[in-house]
Enzyme design. Structure first.
Site, PDB file in Angstrom:
ATOM      1  N   LYS A 173     -11.794 -32.191  17.573  1.00 42.83           N
ATOM      2  CA  LYS A 173     -11.114 -31.300  18.518  1.00 42.83           C
ATOM      3  C   LYS A 173     -12.163 -30.561  19.335  1.00 42.83           C
ATOM      4  CE  LYS A 173      -9.860 -27.096  18.646  1.00 42.83           C
ATOM      5  NZ  LYS A 173      -9.979 -26.778  20.104  1.00 42.83           N
ATOM      6  N   GLU A 249     -22.582 -24.183  12.129  1.00 41.85           N
ATOM      7  CA  GLU A 249     -23.656 -23.607  12.953  1.00 41.85           C
ATOM      8  C   GLU A 249     -22.969 -22.548  13.793  1.00 41.85           C
ATOM      9  OE1 GLU A 249     -25.472 -22.565  16.150  1.00 41.85           O
ATOM     10  OE2 GLU A 249     -25.217 -24.666  16.745  1.00 41.85           O
ATOM     11  N   CYS A 283     -26.687 -21.341  21.858  1.00 42.85           N
ATOM     12  CA  CYS A 283     -26.822 -20.588  20.612  1.00 42.85           C
ATOM     13  C   CYS A 283     -28.270 -20.225  20.309  1.00 42.85           C
ATOM     14  CB  CYS A 283     -26.229 -21.384  19.458  1.00 42.85           C
ATOM     15  SG  CYS A 283     -26.985 -23.011  19.208  1.00 42.85           S
TER      16      CYS A 283
END
Length: 471
Positions: A173, A249, A283
């Site tokens: 998804k 993560e 990130c």
């Protein structure tokens, strides 16, 4: 935009809008998966576990990964177009980082899989005849892969490739903000001779939608997720009852340390990259930089000048995210100093309707300030001075996150002393985001659970089994 379930495409579901972040206008739509469609996707993935896929050898799976990589390369420009349309990132970034890295993800795990060795032991027994113990790696089963909006294809393939390499089936998804490249990947899968149900794709939101239904599904054996720490906590609660393994993560508030003996020009150039690549929506981006006091003023002046000169950056992914970033900037401007940026750029064209924020350099905020402690995930960096190595480490290691850090120094002894002392999963010395896909990747504290990359990913997506044979 379509779902891909059981080897076929499906356009069912209530459509939701896809917004162009560059101009702030609706540019398309995608269907939201129903709970019934999510059930079908999981059922198809489970059925495929006992179908032809179960008999594929590692060499056959490796060849499949190379075919998928070939398929992405054959449609390279389409993938670049989709990545830019979804995220608004510069074409140069998508064409040199995101799409090539997706190809590399499949190829690297194919190569790792072929070279993977199973371990065995000759075990002494009291009768002197001995025993043979050996390890067999079996797939976990059905894996839910939930990927974020900032690096849609890169981070999706970073999980899908090792999951398939180790014989699992996948229900993916993507973020509802950025589904374009995932749809193209499903088309590549359809042409890669993949058995039906091995890879499935559903679209939709997170809460009370496809994401929640997928993670709560009793037919899902493991969840691999990249995104916000808060969402990671929600997923952990969803899988706790069935003790499904997770690989996360999560967020970061990454620190950079600049020592007085560093090559200042190189440190400024590197920090401009680490703070403002993809407008800070990575990130690994640096959001707080601590600079040794003797060079603080020179570094701050140079970094601010560099930020003011930046061109070719992209917008925030959505109006909501832009407003979040601007909210932090408003608080920071009231409590500290803005050395560069701090507002919304004006272009005099249709980009003025988009979700833009200027590259911003802040200073003068206390360490407990929200703009210093909380993840902003935008083109914002805060600078503060330090006096000793010990103080620098204390500042860098403070806070709930621990994903990545940078160290800029000309002293090799200091580099080897400071980098391992940082409470992070990845520390770069005199560089940033230089990756070897065989190395462990992940965070500590609120920045994640587990490690991805190389054998670490293959190990997560495998269940090791011991076989003992008495001789």
């Amino acid at each position: 935009m379509r779902h891909y379930v059981g080897g076929g495409f499906d356009g069912s579901g209530v459509p939701f809008p896809l917004v162009d972040p560059v101009r702030g206008i609706t540019a398309g739509e995608a269907p939201a998966a129903s709970r019934e469609l999510v059930d079908r996707a999981v059922d198809a993935a489970r059925a495929a576990l006992s179908g032809p896929w179960a008999s594929w050898s590692p060499a056959e799976r490796a060849r499949l990964l190379h075919r998928i990589a070939d398929g992405i390369e054959a449609r390279f420009e389409e993938f670049v177009d989709a990545e830019c349309a979804d995220t608004g990132k510069p074409r140069e970034l998508a064409s040199t980082v995101d799409i090539p890295r997706a190809v590399a993800n499949f190829r690297s795990y194919a190569d790792l899989l072929v070279g993977r060795a199973e371990r065995s032991w000759n075990t002494p027994t009291p009768d002197g005849r001995g025993a043979l113990n050996y390890t067999v790696h079996k797939p976990l089963g059905v894996v839910a892969v939930i990927s974020p909006w900032n690096l849609p294809l890169l981070l999706l393939t970073w999980k899908v490739a090792p999951a398939l390499a180790t014989g699992n089936t996948v229900v993916a998804k993507p973020s509802e903000l950025t589904p374009g490249t995932a749809c193209l990947l499903a088309e590549v899968m359809a042409g890669a001779e993949l058995p039906p149900g091995v890879f499935n794709l559903v679209h939709g939101g997170g809460g009370d939608a496809a994401g929640q239904w997928l993670t709560e599904h009793p037919g899902v054996d493991a969840v691999a997720f990249t995104g916000e720490s808060r969402t990671g906590s929600t997923i952990m609660r969803a899988v706790a009852g069935r003790l499904a393994p997770v690989s996360f993560e999560l967020g970061g508030k990454n620190a950079g340390l600049v020592f007085a003996d560093a090559d200042l020009e190189r440190a400024v150039e590197g920090t401009l990259r680490s703070a403002f690549t993809h407008s800070g929506q990575v990130c690994l981006c640096t959001e707080r930089v601590y600079v040794e006091r003797p060079v603080f003023d020179a570094f701050a002046e140079a970094l601010a000048a560099g930020a003011r000169e930046l061109t070719g950056y992209g917008p925030m992914v959505s109006a909501a995210h832009r407003d979040k970033v601007l909210g932090y900037l408003g608080k920071a401007a009231a409590d500290g100093r803005v050395l560069a940026g701090g507002g919304v750029p004006r272009f005099g064209d249709d980009r003025d309707g988009g979700f833009w924020v200027e590259p911003t350099v802040l200073t003068g905020l206390p360490e407990e300030h929200p703009a210093v402690r909380e993840e902003i995930f935008g083109p914002v960096v805060h600078l503060a001075p330090f006096d000793t190595e010990e103080e620098a480490l204390t500042l860098a290691n403070a806070g709930p996150y621990g994903l990545a850090a940078t160290v800029w120094t000309g002293d090799v002894s200091r580099a080897h002393r400071v980098a391992p002392a940082l409470d992070v999963g990845v520390a770069w010395v005199n560089t940033w985001n230089l990756r070897d896909l065989r190395t462990p990747f992940g965070g500590v504290k609120a920045s994640g659970i587990g490690r991805e990359g190389g054998d670490h990913s293959l190990d997560f997506f495998s269940e090791p089994m011991n076989v003992c044979v008495k001789l």
